[in-house]
Design an enzyme around this catalytic site. Sequence first.
Site, mmCIF file in Angstrom:
data_model
loop_
_atom_site.group_PDB
_atom_site.id
_atom_site.type_symbol
_atom_site.label_atom_id
_atom_site.label_comp_id
_atom_site.label_asym_id
_atom_site.label_seq_id
_atom_site.Cartn_x
_atom_site.Cartn_y
_atom_site.Cartn_z
ATOM 1 N N TYR A 71 5.749 0.329 -12.821
ATOM 2 C CA TYR A 71 5.576 -1.074 -13.214
ATOM 3 C C TYR A 71 4.092 -1.339 -13.517
ATOM 4 C CZ TYR A 71 10.205 -2.692 -11.446
ATOM 5 O OH TYR A 71 11.547 -2.916 -11.230
ATOM 6 N N CYS A 103 6.681 -4.052 -3.129
ATOM 7 C CA CYS A 103 5.893 -3.633 -4.294
ATOM 8 C C CYS A 103 4.825 -4.691 -4.549
ATOM 9 C CB CYS A 103 6.824 -3.506 -5.496
ATOM 10 S SG CYS A 103 6.012 -3.045 -7.028
ATOM 11 N N THR A 132 2.800 -4.765 -7.036
ATOM 12 C CA THR A 132 2.752 -5.053 -8.469
ATOM 13 C C THR A 132 3.791 -6.114 -8.839
ATOM 14 O OG1 THR A 132 2.107 -2.750 -8.768
ATOM 15 C CG2 THR A 132 2.816 -3.930 -10.737
ATOM 16 N N CYS A 172 -0.778 -0.401 -2.750
ATOM 17 C CA CYS A 172 0.437 -0.026 -3.488
ATOM 18 C C CYS A 172 1.300 0.730 -2.493
ATOM 19 C CB CYS A 172 0.064 0.863 -4.669
ATOM 20 S SG CYS A 172 1.477 1.680 -5.451
ATOM 21 N N HIS A 220 3.478 3.005 -2.772
ATOM 22 C CA HIS A 220 3.547 4.461 -2.969
ATOM 23 C C HIS A 220 2.434 5.180 -2.199
ATOM 24 C CE1 HIS A 220 6.205 3.472 -6.355
ATOM 25 N NE2 HIS A 220 6.520 4.747 -6.445
HETATM 26 N N1 DGL Z 1 4.809 0.591 -5.517
HETATM 27 C C1 DGL Z 1 4.230 -0.325 -6.420
HETATM 28 C C2 DGL Z 1 3.205 -1.261 -5.740
HETATM 29 O O1 DGL Z 1 3.226 -1.446 -4.539
HETATM 30 C C3 DGL Z 1 3.731 0.075 -7.776
HETATM 31 C C4 DGL Z 1 3.969 1.386 -8.432
HETATM 32 C C5 DGL Z 1 4.149 1.276 -9.944
HETATM 33 O O2 DGL Z 1 3.180 1.325 -10.712
HETATM 34 O O3 DGL Z 1 5.299 1.127 -10.324
HETATM 35 O O4 DGL Z 1 2.378 -1.834 -6.399
#
Ligand code: DGL
Length: 250
Positions: free
Chosen positions: A43, A74, A76, A182, A184
């Site tokens: 995203y 997330c 984002t 993030c 991830h």
């Molecule tokens: N896991 C997502 C976050 O916490 C973003 C990863 C993505 O770029 O999709 O921002």
Amino acid sequence: MNTSSPIGVFDSGLGGISVLHTLVQTMPQENYIFFGDSKHNPYGTKTKEEITKRCIEICDHFIQQDVKAIVIACNTATSACVNLLRKRYSIPIIGMEPALKVACEIGDHQKILVWATDFTLREKKFADLMKQFEANHEIVKVACPKLVRLVEENQLNDVEYVQDVLSSYLPHQNFDSLVLGCTHFVFYKSILEKMVPSILIIDGNTGTVNHLKDILTQNHLLNTGKGSIVFQNSLETKISLSKELFEYLK
Ligand code: DGL
């Protein structure tokens, strides 16, 4: 909807499994549906409109499954549309933002490195957060797209390669803390703690989970049953990796 209804947790992909892990540790008695949107990951390089469209589709899918609350696991997606989602749905919607406040409250004149997606770092939500703290602290922002890909592509076990990529995002100056903005990136926390032991590694997972717990308590929505987890993904082939990543954090 009742206390045993599930909690919907979603992310652009598999990063939100780190949030799910903290949720299960804190509230094991709840029923969870984790939806990873790996088909549309990342995203972080998409437009606000594209991200919002996906988030509405995922939340509609959760509503059909009678969820009692939704966690946007997330940063984002939260920056893109948390307010819109809160207006659209009547159940509690919990969002996430980089835990900059936690890093700044450690003391005066903190040197803080923030890792997040390009989208999160250039959105107004983060700019507003920075404004509250930048006069008293030194804050450096770095977008780290490769760190999202390594989780989605199941490369966490290639430790040497992972360390090289992590090093490439660490500037040469010293920092007091590193904010993982993030979901991830939380998968790298234990590797980072060994790589840079003098830097405090901070993520927003516990804060988010405690916030949800408070809201469920206030609304008399806490479950008392046994608890369960269902993994869903827009790419069916990512279901087994979802389970592996959940185990990776144990
Ligand atoms: N896991 C997502 C976050 O916490 C973003 C990863 C993505 O770029 O999709 O921002």
